[in-house]
Design a protein around this motif. Structure first.
Motif, PDB file in Angstrom:
ATOM      1  N   TRP B  10      46.587  39.609  33.427  1.00 15.21           N
ATOM      2  CA  TRP B  10      45.562  40.561  33.016  1.00 15.21           C
ATOM      3  C   TRP B  10      44.596  40.863  34.150  1.00 15.21           C
ATOM      4  N   ILE B  11      44.225  39.795  34.901  1.00 15.88           N
ATOM      5  CA  ILE B  11      43.308  40.003  36.022  1.00 15.88           C
ATOM      6  C   ILE B  11      43.954  40.935  37.045  1.00 15.88           C
ATOM      7  N   LEU B  12      45.219  40.676  37.344  1.00 20.17           N
ATOM      8  CA  LEU B  12      45.923  41.513  38.318  1.00 20.17           C
ATOM      9  C   LEU B  12      46.007  42.958  37.833  1.00 20.17           C
ATOM     10  N   ARG B  13      46.207  43.114  36.547  1.00 19.48           N
ATOM     11  CA  ARG B  13      46.321  44.486  36.028  1.00 19.48           C
ATOM     12  C   ARG B  13      44.981  45.201  36.020  1.00 19.48           C
ATOM     13  N   ALA B  14      43.926  44.465  35.715  1.00 13.76           N
ATOM     14  CA  ALA B  14      42.619  45.105  35.574  1.00 13.76           C
ATOM     15  C   ALA B  14      41.958  45.355  36.926  1.00 13.76           C
ATOM     16  N   ALA B  15      42.338  44.550  37.946  1.00 16.54           N
ATOM     17  CA  ALA B  15      41.656  44.611  39.238  1.00 16.54           C
ATOM     18  C   ALA B  15      41.598  46.016  39.842  1.00 16.54           C
ATOM     19  N   PRO B  16      42.719  46.743  39.941  1.00 17.37           N
ATOM     20  CA  PRO B  16      42.633  48.080  40.551  1.00 17.37           C
ATOM     21  C   PRO B  16      41.704  49.013  39.789  1.00 17.37           C
TER      22      PRO B  16
END
Lengths: 285, 279
Positions: B10-16
């Protein structure tokens, strides 16, 4: 079977008589209630009073024409700009997966916001007058075509898309020959929604600005407790709404002709004639 | 373990997304700070943030208005939905009733409901009553038409099966028609809820003493754009709150449309059946 379908789709004379009787009974009891003083005339004006008001605002005084002209002009301008922007952006965003991914959260947030609520903000920012009204209409018109174009473009048939790509179609060709024709019915549904909300948008803008236009007219009549004239204005809007509804339906039939039998036959015949003429021309040459 | 992976994902997805948002806000802030945007109509993001803190935390002025508008929208929606569903059910049960009511529903549909605002305010006064009434009038049609369409679509084969097992009219209606109509009905309810909120807010613009619509126009016309945008946020919150409540109910009630919910419900039923069989 076909006879049966025809019979149910065509209203029978008997039914029409009942429809008419119910309508007449409603109007008469309303009139009677108003004349006898059972209904408060200030709040429920008699049908005859509404008819008199119609006569006054359209003919003897004729003051509604100016306001109608102003409001409908704004609706037309705002709707055209907003819906073109919506369809254009929808197509661009739909074709590009990255843009789509980054825009999605904003779209969700915007969709939950009542767009018309931005009206006071726009009026404060752009000043009183036509500019802010058109901006409000554009805003309420933008969303339905945008979302519908987007979903129309996304939900394009994968197999057909791949076939076109493998036959070497360019992006523009894919857009023109595959994506748009498939998306047109959905886009038209969005346009229909947009035109209806454009009418609401101009009314809200005029309620807030209170300068001119049909919304201001309704507001003024109500303030003066001239309910019969206010109702006459509202029934005018009913008529406009009905014309918009029917007009968009006709337009939908013409543009997305392949969705209905008659349109398909009409365009097919035209193409056949054109083809025959071309063949004839070639043979002669 | 699995949870940790999930969180990372989720963090990776939300980061951008967050980076983009931060970049936009920074560019906006910079443009106002350096004087690229000079108009007072476009406040700085930091000013909007300050207004949000003031409205929601330090002063907390928003809550009173927030709950008034929420109540108006929800009560109006409740009334509109109840009338719409009652009329749709009667229309589907009696062909005659449906036939002679539908022209009036169509007239109501093509009239922009917003146009009734001044008249409804004259009828119901400046208080919450007029806002509730406008919300009810505006949300009526999408619910009515969707429920009626849902109730009228019939699967001939299923109906024949019901009849051949000797089902009564009532059973056919309650166990075949109603479940078949629910998905469409919920779609209508979701549209109706959004329009009910619009009705409440527009009526507040026209004439009211409390509610987020009043707050919004008050801030806008004192050219306090930051607070105005912060108020707009509260409308978004109401919209999201209403929408997701409806989505949740949709998920629970029309469970067979979602794979996961369907599996959960059938597991629960299997358990109930087993324990019932054990007795």
């Amino acid at each position: 079977m076909t006879d049966n379908v025809k019979a149910t789709s065509q209203p029978k004379t008997g039914q029409m008589v009942i429809h008419f009787t119910i309508f007449l009974a409603l109007i008469l009891s309303w009139e009677l209630g108003a004349q006898m003083g059972w209904l408060d005339k200030l709040f429920f004006p008699a049908p005859s009073a509404i008819l008199t008001s119609f006569w006054r605002i359209y003919v003897s005084q004729g003051n509604i024409w100016f306001h109608l002209y102003i409001s409908l002009g704004l609706v037309f301008a705002g709707f055209t700009a907003g819906s073109i922007l919506g369809v254009g952006l929808g197509a661009v965003v739909g074709m590009n997966a990255t843009v789509r991914r980054f825009l999605q959260p904003y779209v969700i947030v915007l969709e939950a916001t009542p767009r018309i609520a931005v009206a006071p903000l726009l009026i404060a920012a752009l000043g009183f007058g036509a500019t802010s009204k058109i901006a409000i209409i554009m805003l309420v018109c933008f969303f339905a075509p945008f979302i519908n174009t987007l979903s129309g473009v996304i939900n394009v048939d994968r197999d057909r898309f791949e076939l076109m790509r493998s036959l070497g179609a360019s992006k523009i060709q894919v857009l023109r020959k595959l994506v748009l024709p498939e998306a047109v019915p959905v886009i038209m549904a969005g346009e229909r929604l947009a035109l209806t909300s454009a009418l609401s948008g101009v009314l809200v803008a005029e309620f807030i600005q209170r300068d001119q236009g049909i919304g201001t007219l309704i507001l003024t009549y109500t303030r003066n407790l001239n309910m019969a004239s206010a109702f006459a204005c509202i029934f005018t809007l009913t008529l406009i709404g009905f014309l918009i509804f029917k007009g968009m339906e006709r337009l939908d039939h013409r543009i997305a002709y392949w969705k209905n039998e008659a349109g398909l036959r009409r365009v097919g015949a035209k193409r056949a004639r054109a083809w025959a003429a071309e063949q004839g021309g070639l043979a002669r040459a | 373990m699995h949870n940790d992976q999930n969180r990372m994902f989720w963090i990776l997805r939300a980061a951008p997304h967050l980076l983009l948002l931060a970049a936009i806000l920074a560019a906006w802030e910079g443009a106002v700070a350096t004087g690229l945007i000079t108009t007072i109509m476009i406040p700085r993001p930091s000013a909007i943030g300050g207004a949000i803190v003031e409205l929601y935390v330090t002063k907390g002025t928003i809550y009173e208005h927030f709950f008034i508008t929420l109540t108006e929208a929800v009560v109006g929606f409740g009334i509109g939905a109840a009338v719409a569903i009652a009329l749709a059910v009667s229309s589907s049960l009696s062909e005659n009733f449906g036939r002679y009511v539908s022209p009036y529903a169509v007239v109501l549909n093509v009239t922009p409901g917003i146009a009734l605002t001044p008249i409804i305010i004259a009828w119901f006064g400046y208080g919450m009553g007029s806002k509730i009434a406008l919300a009810a009038v505006i949300c009526f049609f999408p619910i009515f038409v969707n429920t009626l369409t849902g109730l009228r679509q019939t699967d001939e084969d299923r109906e024949e099966l019901f009849r051949s097992f000797g089902a009564s009219q009532r059973q056919v209606f309650m166990q075949l028609r109603v479940p078949a109509a629910l998905p469409l009905m919920f779609a209508g309810l979701k549209i109706g809820l959004t329009t009910a909120l619009i009705g409440a807010v527009v009526a507040e613009f026209a004439q009211a003493t409390a509610g987020v619509g009043v707050l919004m126009s008050r801030f806008s016309f004192s050219l306090n754009m930051a607070s105005s945008l912060a108020t707009l946020l509260s409308m978004t919150l109401i919209g999201l709150l209403l929408f997701y409540t409806m989505e949740f109910l949709d998920d629970r009630i029309v469970f067979w449309r979602r794979e996961a919910r369907m599996a959960a419900v059938s597991r629960a039923r299997a358990r109930a059946w087993k324990s019932g069989a054990a007795h």
